[in-house]
Design an enzyme around this catalytic site. Structure first.
Site, short mmCIF file in Angstrom:
data_model
loop_
_atom_site.label_atom_id
_atom_site.label_comp_id
_atom_site.label_asym_id
_atom_site.label_seq_id
_atom_site.Cartn_x
_atom_site.Cartn_y
_atom_site.Cartn_z
N GLY A 1 -8.62 -9.69 2.10
CA GLY A 1 -9.37 -8.10 2.30
C GLY A 1 -8.45 -7.27 1.65
CG HIS A 2 -4.77 -4.60 1.93
ND1 HIS A 2 -3.28 -4.42 0.88
CD2 HIS A 2 -4.99 -3.15 1.83
CE1 HIS A 2 -3.24 -3.63 1.13
NE2 HIS A 2 -3.98 -2.58 1.84
CG PHE A 3 -6.66 -4.06 -2.23
CD1 PHE A 3 -8.26 -4.28 -1.59
CD2 PHE A 3 -6.26 -3.32 -2.93
CE1 PHE A 3 -7.60 -2.14 -0.66
CE2 PHE A 3 -5.59 -2.58 -1.93
CZ PHE A 3 -6.48 -2.34 -1.18
CB VAL B 1 -1.27 -4.92 -3.00
CG1 VAL B 1 -0.10 -3.91 -2.91
CG2 VAL B 1 -1.89 -4.58 -3.83
#
Length: 145
Positions: free
Chosen positions: A46-48, A53
């Site tokens: 989810g990041h990203f 990251v």
């Protein structure tokens, strides 16, 4: 200190244990610890999704966990299931470089002050010798019921 020693000092467990190894520890002074960042980390989907990251707050948390180990070692406080380290403050956090899968985060944390049970630290996270993050941290050690 290997992962078993780290787990004796910190209550954190997967997926929130963010210190993999302690390379150096000098009681009352400083600690050098590592976090191996892999694509298997639960936050990367989810990041990203197209540019993974490590979230800055987790870099800070990893530094705080290293600081907690240093505080426990420096206080000569017995580590039991009833002792915890609470992260109580952060100042002057700056993020200089993204941390991505495959990086090894080298955390260098030094004690600047210990007064009335509040420990203050300067902390840096480096990747390949380059500064990724720096901050001033505060924590306290407590016995809980």
């Amino acid at each position: 200190m290997d992962i078993k020693g780290i787990m004796r000092h910190l209550p954190h467990r997967y997926p929130f244990l963010l210190v993999d190894r302690v390379l150096e520890i000098h009681k009352g002074e400083r600690i050098v610890a590592l976090k191996n960042v892999t694509m298997n980390e639960p936050f990367f989907p989810g990041h990203f999704p197209h540019h993974p990251v490590m979230p800055g707050v987790l870099i800070i948390e990893a530094l705080a966990q290293a600081a907690g180990i240093l505080a426990f070692q420096s206080a000569d406080m017995p580590v039991t299931e009833n002792t915890v380290v609470y992260f109580v403050g952060i100042d002057n956090a700056r993020f200089k470089k993204p941390v991505t899968p495959g990086d090894q985060l080298r955390m260098e944390v030094a004690i600047t002050k210990n007064m009335r049970g509040i420990w203050k630290f300067t902390a840096q996270a480096l990747v390949d010798g380059q500064l990724a993050c720096e901050a001033e941290l505060m924590c306290t050690l407590r016995t809980v019921e």
